[in-house]
Design an enzyme around this catalytic site. Structure first.
Site, mmCIF file in Angstrom:
data_model
loop_
_atom_site.group_PDB
_atom_site.id
_atom_site.type_symbol
_atom_site.label_atom_id
_atom_site.label_comp_id
_atom_site.label_asym_id
_atom_site.label_seq_id
_atom_site.Cartn_x
_atom_site.Cartn_y
_atom_site.Cartn_z
ATOM 1 N N ASP A 124 36.240 49.548 14.810
ATOM 2 C CA ASP A 124 37.190 50.263 13.950
ATOM 3 C C ASP A 124 37.160 51.740 14.313
ATOM 4 O O ASP A 124 36.113 52.382 14.221
ATOM 5 C CB ASP A 124 36.773 50.034 12.486
ATOM 6 C CG ASP A 124 37.591 50.860 11.510
ATOM 7 O OD1 ASP A 124 38.676 51.323 11.901
ATOM 8 O OD2 ASP A 124 37.132 51.023 10.362
ATOM 9 N N ASP B 173 46.948 36.635 23.682
ATOM 10 C CA ASP B 173 46.918 35.315 23.070
ATOM 11 C C ASP B 173 48.359 34.938 22.742
ATOM 12 O O ASP B 173 49.018 35.635 21.969
ATOM 13 C CB ASP B 173 46.079 35.387 21.777
ATOM 14 C CG ASP B 173 45.329 34.117 21.491
ATOM 15 O OD1 ASP B 173 45.929 33.054 21.638
ATOM 16 O OD2 ASP B 173 44.146 34.204 21.103
ATOM 17 N N ASP C 187 47.451 29.298 22.642
ATOM 18 C CA ASP C 187 46.932 28.649 21.439
ATOM 19 C C ASP C 187 47.466 27.221 21.288
ATOM 20 O O ASP C 187 48.679 27.000 21.408
ATOM 21 C CB ASP C 187 47.377 29.497 20.233
ATOM 22 C CG ASP C 187 46.665 29.115 18.954
ATOM 23 O OD1 ASP C 187 45.446 29.307 18.879
ATOM 24 O OD2 ASP C 187 47.335 28.627 18.018
ATOM 25 N N GLU D 92 44.520 26.360 25.253
ATOM 26 C CA GLU D 92 43.578 25.785 24.282
ATOM 27 C C GLU D 92 44.056 24.358 24.008
ATOM 28 O O GLU D 92 45.159 24.165 23.491
ATOM 29 C CB GLU D 92 43.563 26.602 22.993
ATOM 30 C CG GLU D 92 42.425 26.146 22.085
ATOM 31 C CD GLU D 92 42.680 26.381 20.608
ATOM 32 O OE1 GLU D 92 41.716 26.411 19.840
ATOM 33 O OE2 GLU D 92 43.859 26.513 20.214
ATOM 34 N N HIS E 18 36.114 32.445 18.382
ATOM 35 C CA HIS E 18 36.318 32.854 16.987
ATOM 36 C C HIS E 18 36.478 31.675 16.027
ATOM 37 O O HIS E 18 36.598 31.884 14.827
ATOM 38 C CB HIS E 18 37.555 33.754 16.913
ATOM 39 C CG HIS E 18 38.806 33.009 17.283
ATOM 40 N ND1 HIS E 18 39.035 32.539 18.558
ATOM 41 C CD2 HIS E 18 39.859 32.608 16.547
ATOM 42 C CE1 HIS E 18 40.184 31.881 18.583
ATOM 43 N NE2 HIS E 18 40.711 31.910 17.375
ATOM 44 N N ASP E 19 36.519 30.448 16.564
ATOM 45 C CA ASP E 19 36.668 29.261 15.708
ATOM 46 C C ASP E 19 35.373 28.474 15.583
ATOM 47 O O ASP E 19 35.328 27.480 14.853
ATOM 48 C CB ASP E 19 37.703 28.294 16.311
ATOM 49 C CG ASP E 19 39.117 28.842 16.291
ATOM 50 O OD1 ASP E 19 39.431 29.648 15.398
ATOM 51 O OD2 ASP E 19 39.895 28.446 17.172
HETATM 52 O O1 ISL Z 1 40.682 20.964 14.508
HETATM 53 C C1 ISL Z 1 40.315 22.091 14.615
HETATM 54 C C2 ISL Z 1 39.671 22.809 13.519
HETATM 55 O O2 ISL Z 1 39.521 22.002 12.400
HETATM 56 C C3 ISL Z 1 40.500 22.767 15.901
HETATM 57 O O3 ISL Z 1 40.832 21.868 16.863
HETATM 58 C C4 ISL Z 1 41.598 23.803 15.775
HETATM 59 O O4 ISL Z 1 42.761 23.148 15.494
HETATM 60 C C5 ISL Z 1 41.783 24.537 17.033
HETATM 61 O O5 ISL Z 1 40.619 25.196 17.292
HETATM 62 C C6 ISL Z 1 42.992 25.450 16.937
HETATM 63 O O6 ISL Z 1 42.677 26.791 16.944
HETATM 64 C C7 ISL Z 1 43.650 27.741 17.246
HETATM 65 O O7 ISL Z 1 44.824 27.606 16.485
HETATM 66 C C8 ISL Z 1 44.720 27.856 15.085
HETATM 67 C C9 ISL Z 1 43.939 29.118 14.740
HETATM 68 O O8 ISL Z 1 43.596 29.104 13.396
HETATM 69 C C10 ISL Z 1 42.684 29.261 15.575
HETATM 70 O O9 ISL Z 1 42.050 30.467 15.295
HETATM 71 C C11 ISL Z 1 43.110 29.135 17.006
HETATM 72 O O10 ISL Z 1 42.072 29.399 17.906
HETATM 73 C C12 ISL Z 1 46.117 27.971 14.575
HETATM 74 O O11 ISL Z 1 46.811 28.944 15.295
#
Ligand code: ISL
Length: 556
Positions: free
Chosen positions: A20, A97, A199, A254, A326-327
């Site tokens: 930030d 992205d 994505d 992805e 990040h997921d």
């Molecule tokens: O099923 C999943 C999570 O429960 C994962 O497969 C998820 O769908 C996947 O990681 C998708 O992620 C991407 O698209 C999403 C977003 O929230 C994530 O941050 C992104 O990386 C929707 O845009």
């Protein structure tokens, strides 16, 4: 066209949590610019920036309302152009992205589309009437809880949203939508970006008729009807022909739910689609179906999947190599040991990432050994997915303790706590309280401290990235697994015309002895990397320490 991305190390930035610059508690683009030298010094070649476009932030920027402008909290388009220039000036590259399976429900296309059934933008999205008995158009469950269908009061039809209701799915069958996507891609490529992370790009083609999942009770994931759908390759090929192939760029898709056979169709050079994909098989080894259904993780299954991909996308196609983003939970908390063996296990995981064949991705903070967080109260959490699960499970009567454990070990906010730059109150990330609290361990786990310590995880990453660049065998060499049946170690050999390399990784807190096969000729090899400061191996009988990793090399 050269394949520079095969030799590269990629670093993912989650902008709201990286740095930030203006003290509002939210990371921003000028903040990223301030830290570019840190990334250059680490040895990073390419930066992948999670979304920075205009967004209502239902899903932290993965819900885009203007693809050609920047989220105010992050800065301006001019800031972004400046950042691209500064990245290039340092000899690095940048990926944006591209989130085009869906838009935000605040995108002007959707605002128009929902006005009336005959609006020219109506067909940009996917609409269905309610069934005659008033039930939902099908039984698919959204990834973020509830149905994928949202009733639009004004026109009396439902629209499809595989993610949240604020993320309506685009209708890729409409050629106008595909032209719009191409225009967005060109807009950024003409500004000089070097490619895209795309994505959920294998969700863009849905099976016609959007059939219900047969035999299911209640709502279930309709994966089989929209992942790797019937026209996905046609759409990607078209995008490549018309746009990507005109620039010297890379793309990474992805793609949840791909096998190596399916991945080849996306990434083989002669297909003209993508440079590489993120497969999910190795990171789904501790869950069943969805992220909230846990199952025991084993080294054997994990390594067999990695080996399978190494072999399958070796000479043809290309792998991405990653353990977190990040997921996902923090890699050291998930596959290592974030307690007693934090240092050893974070370095062990780094050794793996930097010696496999494929392009390695480092997720911000992974290079410090950042860990999952455990905030006491759900009110400290922000993630739309975790909060959806929390509401659902609470309503179903799941005990609160169990729900919070799921948030701790699987929730996405663990990977999203602010970057730990130093030990000050807000971890040097901001001068005011961040949008998501910092992990309390930043007082002792932070970049400033690690930069000054030659034995830190950060110093190890820096040296492993440099090591990777000095040994082309890592990029080009063959892959052969050893000790396949061992339930604690993952070991493999890499080989090309000039060099032979052997990597051993202990994925356990146990110390044990192993006997190396004669064929490996271990005594003739030189110890090049050790995560525990080993000076020598001895002979063919080796005591392996908890979370130990070593790399041996032999020039031919
Ligand atoms: O099923 C999943 C999570 O429960 C994962 O497969 C998820 O769908 C996947 O990681 C998708 O992620 C991407 O698209 C999403 C977003 O929230 C994530 O941050 C992104 O990386 C929707 O845009």
């Amino acid at each position: 066209m050269s394949e520079w991305w095969k030799n590269a190390v990629i670093y993912q930035i989650y902008p709201r949590s990286f740095m930030d610059s203006d003290g509002d508690g939210m990371g921003d683009i000028p903040g990223i610019e301030k830290r570019l030298d840190y990334l250059k010094d680490l040895g990073i070649d390419i930066i992948w920036l999670s979304p920075v476009y205009k967004s209502p932030n239902v899903d932290n920027g993965y819900d885009i309302s203007d693809y050609r402008d920047i989220q105010e909290e992050f800065g301006t388009l001019a800031d972004m152009e400046h950042l691209i220039g500064e990245i290039h000036r340092r000899g690095m590259r940048i990926l944006m992205d591209l989130v085009v399976n869906h838009t935000s429900d605040q995108h002007p296309w959707f605002i128009e589309a929902r006005k009336s059934k005959d609006n020219p933008k109506r067909d940009y999205y996917i609409w269905r009437d309610p069934n005659p008995d008033g039930s939902l158009p099908n039984n698919w469950e959204s990834h973020f809880s509830g149905s994928v269908w949202q009733l639009d009061e004004q026109t009396g039809q439902y629209y499809l949203h595989i993610f949240s209701a604020g993320q309506p799915d685009l209708n890729w069958e409409n050629p106008e939508v595909r032209e719009e996507v191409k225009d967005i891609a060109r807009f950024w490529l003409d500004k000089g970006v070097d490619g895209f992370r795309m994505d959920v790009i294998n969700f863009i083609s849905k099976v016609p008729g959007l059939p219900s999942v047969p035999g299911a009770k209640g709502l279930v994931r309709g994966n089989m009807f929209y992942m790797n759908g019937p026209r996905v390759h046609e759409y990607l090929h078209e995008l490549n022909e018309d746009v990507f192939s005109k620039y010297d760029i890379m793309t990474v898709g992805e793609t949840p739910s791909v096998t190596p056979e399916i991945a080849h169709q996306y990434v083989d050079a002669d297909r003209g689609e993508l440079s590489m994909v993120f497969q999910f098989e190795h990171i789904n080894t501790d869950i069943r179906g969805t992220r909230w259904q846990l199952r025991p993780w084993t080294v054997k299954e994990f390594k067999s999947i990695i080996s399978k991909w190494q072999k399958a996308l070796g000479d043809k196609g290309w792998n991405s190599v990653y353990l977190s983003n990040h997921d996902q939970p923090r890699s050291v908390s998930r596959y290592g040991n974030d307690d007693r063996y934090l240092l050893e296990s974070a370095k062990m995981l780094c050794t793996m990432d930097m010696t496999l064949r494929g392009t390695p991705y480092v997720y911000q903070g992974e290079e410090l050994g950042m860990t999952n967080v455990r905030f006491d109260d759900i009110s400290s959490y922000q993630d739309v997915e975790s909060l959806g699960m929390y509401r659902d499970y609470k309503a179903k009567g799941v005990p609160m303790h169990d729900i919070m454990e799921l948030v701790y070990c699987r929730g996405r906010d663990s990977a999203r706590t602010p970057m730990q730059w130093d030990g000050s109150e807000y971890a040097g990330f901001s001068t005011s309280r961040p949008w998501l609290d910092v992990n309390p361990n930043h007082t002792w786990l932070n970049a400033e401290k690690e930069a000054a310590d030659p034995d830190s995880v950060l110093s190890f990453y820096r040296s492993m990235i440099a090591f990777r660049k000095k040994h082309p065998v890592i990029v080009d060499g063959s892959f052969r697994e050893w000790f396949e049946d061992h339930d604690r170690i993952f070991a493999y050999e890499r080989e090309d015309d000039d060099e032979r390399m052997f990597v051993l990784l202990n994925f356990s807190a146990t110390k044990f002895t192993i006997i190396m096969p004669e064929e490996l000729d271990i005594p003739s090899m030189e110890l090049a990397v050790s995560n525990i400061g080993r000076k020598e191996l001895g002979g063919n009988i080796i005591s392996v320490y908890p979370y130990e990793a070593f790399v041996l090399v032999k020039r031919k």
